[in-house]
Write a protein that holds these residues in place. Structure first.
Motif, PDB file in Angstrom:
ATOM      1  N   ILE A 194      29.112  48.262  59.439  1.00 50.94           N
ATOM      2  CA  ILE A 194      27.652  48.410  59.560  1.00 50.94           C
ATOM      3  C   ILE A 194      27.256  48.633  61.014  1.00 50.94           C
ATOM      4  CG2 ILE A 194      25.454  47.191  59.359  1.00 50.94           C
ATOM      5  CD1 ILE A 194      26.597  45.912  56.803  1.00 50.94           C
ATOM      6  N   ASP A 195      27.824  47.836  61.910  1.00 49.04           N
ATOM      7  CA  ASP A 195      27.517  48.004  63.342  1.00 49.04           C
ATOM      8  C   ASP A 195      27.925  49.391  63.834  1.00 49.04           C
ATOM      9  OD1 ASP A 195      26.522  45.448  63.427  1.00 49.04           O
ATOM     10  OD2 ASP A 195      28.316  44.575  64.353  1.00 49.04           O
ATOM     11  N   PHE A 196      29.090  49.849  63.401  1.00 48.17           N
ATOM     12  CA  PHE A 196      29.565  51.175  63.802  1.00 48.17           C
ATOM     13  C   PHE A 196      28.634  52.273  63.297  1.00 48.17           C
ATOM     14  CE2 PHE A 196      31.837  55.044  62.638  1.00 48.17           C
ATOM     15  CZ  PHE A 196      32.312  55.447  63.870  1.00 48.17           C
ATOM     16  N   VAL A 197      28.320  52.243  62.006  1.00 48.12           N
ATOM     17  CA  VAL A 197      27.466  53.276  61.406  1.00 48.12           C
ATOM     18  C   VAL A 197      26.075  53.250  62.038  1.00 48.12           C
ATOM     19  CG1 VAL A 197      26.360  54.036  59.261  1.00 48.12           C
ATOM     20  CG2 VAL A 197      28.769  53.385  59.248  1.00 48.12           C
ATOM     21  N   ALA A 198      25.529  52.069  62.232  1.00 44.42           N
ATOM     22  CA  ALA A 198      24.206  51.957  62.861  1.00 44.42           C
ATOM     23  C   ALA A 198      24.223  52.557  64.262  1.00 44.42           C
ATOM     24  CB  ALA A 198      23.766  50.496  62.905  1.00 44.42           C
ATOM     25  N   GLY A 199      25.294  52.304  64.994  1.00 42.15           N
ATOM     26  CA  GLY A 199      25.408  52.869  66.335  1.00 42.15           C
ATOM     27  C   GLY A 199      25.530  54.377  66.324  1.00 42.15           C
ATOM     28  N   GLU A 200      26.236  54.902  65.352  1.00 44.95           N
ATOM     29  CA  GLU A 200      26.424  56.351  65.237  1.00 44.95           C
ATOM     30  C   GLU A 200      25.156  57.058  64.774  1.00 44.95           C
ATOM     31  OE1 GLU A 200      29.309  58.519  65.631  1.00 44.95           O
ATOM     32  OE2 GLU A 200      29.877  56.818  66.889  1.00 44.95           O
ATOM     33  N   LEU A 201      24.444  56.470  63.835  1.00 47.36           N
ATOM     34  CA  LEU A 201      23.294  57.143  63.227  1.00 47.36           C
ATOM     35  C   LEU A 201      21.975  56.844  63.928  1.00 47.36           C
ATOM     36  CD1 LEU A 201      24.192  56.677  59.459  1.00 47.36           C
ATOM     37  CD2 LEU A 201      24.518  58.706  60.874  1.00 47.36           C
ATOM     38  N   GLY A 202      21.933  55.757  64.675  1.00 49.88           N
ATOM     39  CA  GLY A 202      20.694  55.410  65.365  1.00 49.88           C
ATOM     40  C   GLY A 202      19.701  54.725  64.439  1.00 49.88           C
ATOM     41  N   LYS A 249      16.996  55.833  63.103  1.00 53.44           N
ATOM     42  CA  LYS A 249      16.244  56.625  62.113  1.00 53.44           C
ATOM     43  C   LYS A 249      16.751  56.347  60.692  1.00 53.44           C
ATOM     44  CE  LYS A 249      19.098  60.779  62.364  1.00 53.44           C
ATOM     45  NZ  LYS A 249      19.128  62.200  62.476  1.00 53.44           N
ATOM     46  N   TRP A 250      17.844  55.587  60.584  1.00 56.58           N
ATOM     47  CA  TRP A 250      18.423  55.238  59.293  1.00 56.58           C
ATOM     48  C   TRP A 250      18.187  53.774  58.984  1.00 56.58           C
ATOM     49  CZ3 TRP A 250      22.212  57.884  56.072  1.00 56.58           C
ATOM     50  CH2 TRP A 250      22.336  59.232  56.384  1.00 56.58           C
ATOM     51  N   ASP A 251      17.960  53.493  57.710  1.00 60.77           N
ATOM     52  CA  ASP A 251      17.915  52.113  57.226  1.00 60.77           C
ATOM     53  C   ASP A 251      19.244  51.840  56.540  1.00 60.77           C
ATOM     54  OD1 ASP A 251      15.263  51.653  58.016  1.00 60.77           O
ATOM     55  OD2 ASP A 251      14.504  52.560  56.171  1.00 60.77           O
ATOM     56  N   ILE A 252      19.866  50.739  56.892  1.00 57.28           N
ATOM     57  CA  ILE A 252      21.133  50.363  56.278  1.00 57.28           C
ATOM     58  C   ILE A 252      20.900  49.093  55.490  1.00 57.28           C
ATOM     59  CG2 ILE A 252      23.509  49.627  56.683  1.00 57.28           C
ATOM     60  CD1 ILE A 252      23.439  51.360  59.235  1.00 57.28           C
ATOM     61  N   GLU A 253      21.293  49.125  54.225  1.00 58.97           N
ATOM     62  CA  GLU A 253      21.127  47.961  53.370  1.00 58.97           C
ATOM     63  C   GLU A 253      22.445  47.669  52.674  1.00 58.97           C
ATOM     64  OE1 GLU A 253      18.465  46.429  49.566  1.00 58.97           O
ATOM     65  OE2 GLU A 253      17.868  48.238  50.648  1.00 58.97           O
ATOM     66  N   VAL A 254      22.817  46.408  52.654  1.00 56.97           N
ATOM     67  CA  VAL A 254      24.020  45.973  51.953  1.00 56.97           C
ATOM     68  C   VAL A 254      23.584  45.413  50.611  1.00 56.97           C
ATOM     69  CG1 VAL A 254      25.983  44.396  51.964  1.00 56.97           C
ATOM     70  CG2 VAL A 254      25.230  45.466  54.100  1.00 56.97           C
ATOM     71  N   LEU A 255      24.166  45.927  49.569  1.00 58.61           N
ATOM     72  CA  LEU A 255      23.876  45.480  48.213  1.00 58.61           C
ATOM     73  C   LEU A 255      25.170  44.921  47.643  1.00 58.61           C
ATOM     74  CD1 LEU A 255      21.745  45.390  45.957  1.00 58.61           C
ATOM     75  CD2 LEU A 255      22.522  47.652  45.259  1.00 58.61           C
ATOM     76  N   GLU A 256      25.200  43.628  47.414  1.00 51.95           N
ATOM     77  CA  GLU A 256      26.396  42.978  46.903  1.00 51.95           C
ATOM     78  C   GLU A 256      26.256  42.715  45.416  1.00 51.95           C
ATOM     79  OE1 GLU A 256      27.416  39.566  49.220  1.00 51.95           O
ATOM     80  OE2 GLU A 256      27.510  40.719  51.081  1.00 51.95           O
ATOM     81  N   HIS A 257      27.404  42.597  44.783  1.00 51.14           N
ATOM     82  CA  HIS A 257      27.405  42.328  43.344  1.00 51.14           C
ATOM     83  C   HIS A 257      26.663  41.031  43.040  1.00 51.14           C
ATOM     84  CE1 HIS A 257      28.658  42.011  39.213  1.00 51.14           C
ATOM     85  NE2 HIS A 257      29.039  40.778  39.456  1.00 51.14           N
ATOM     86  N   ASP A 258      25.830  41.104  42.035  1.00 50.05           N
ATOM     87  CA  ASP A 258      25.111  39.937  41.543  1.00 50.05           C
ATOM     88  C   ASP A 258      24.840  40.176  40.070  1.00 50.05           C
ATOM     89  OD1 ASP A 258      23.209  38.003  40.803  1.00 50.05           O
ATOM     90  OD2 ASP A 258      22.264  38.033  42.769  1.00 50.05           O
TER      91      ASP A 258
END
Length: 146
Positions: free
Chosen positions: A7-15, A17-26
């Protein structure tokens, strides 16, 4: 799994302007909630498994990026992805412990997939996205012109 690192890597690469959300099994997640979450997703990063079927809720032109366990490869969701016009890309996780490194000596994916004991061992592995895998993820995202 190294979710936070990825997540940290992708956020750094994309800046930002992107929203990153983690969706875990429930087990409480309803199909309607999942469909609502995924209908506007551009990129769905997931380990190989049943949850990859969630690509059915994604818009056409989105990307599902699947991470296969080391020595395991079964392209079960690629034909479905093509049918619903969702781009599919994948990478195989690198071995992250000594047992998997030793198992990989002289063993190909094709050979492992021929034997149930090897498939089960490989499929039961956790996955980590190493530097090469993260680079492939970013390449796949950029190919979609996001």
């Amino acid at each position: 799994a190294n979710v936070d690192e990825v997540i940290d890597f992708v956020a750094g690469e994309l800046g930002d302007k992107w929203d990153i959300e983690v969706l875990e099994h429930d087990p409480q997640h309803s199909p309607c909630m999942l469909a609502a979450k995924l209908q506007d997703v551009d990129v769905f990063l997931t380990p190989h498994g049943f949850q990859t079927l969630l690509l059915l809720f994604m818009r056409q032109g989105a990307l599902v990026f699947e991470v296969y366990p080391y020595l395991y490869y079964k392209p079960a969701y690629q034909p479905l992805s093509a049918e619903v016009h969702v781009h599919h890309a994948y990478v195989m996780a690198a071995p992250f412990d000594w047992k998997r490194r030793v198992a990989g000596w002289g063993l190909t994916v094709e050979r492992c997939m021929q034997y149930k004991i090897c498939r089960s061992f490989a499929r039961g592995s956790d996955v980590e996205l190493d530097a090469a895998g993260r680079a492939q993820l970013m390449k796949s995202i950029r190919e979609q012109n996001y």
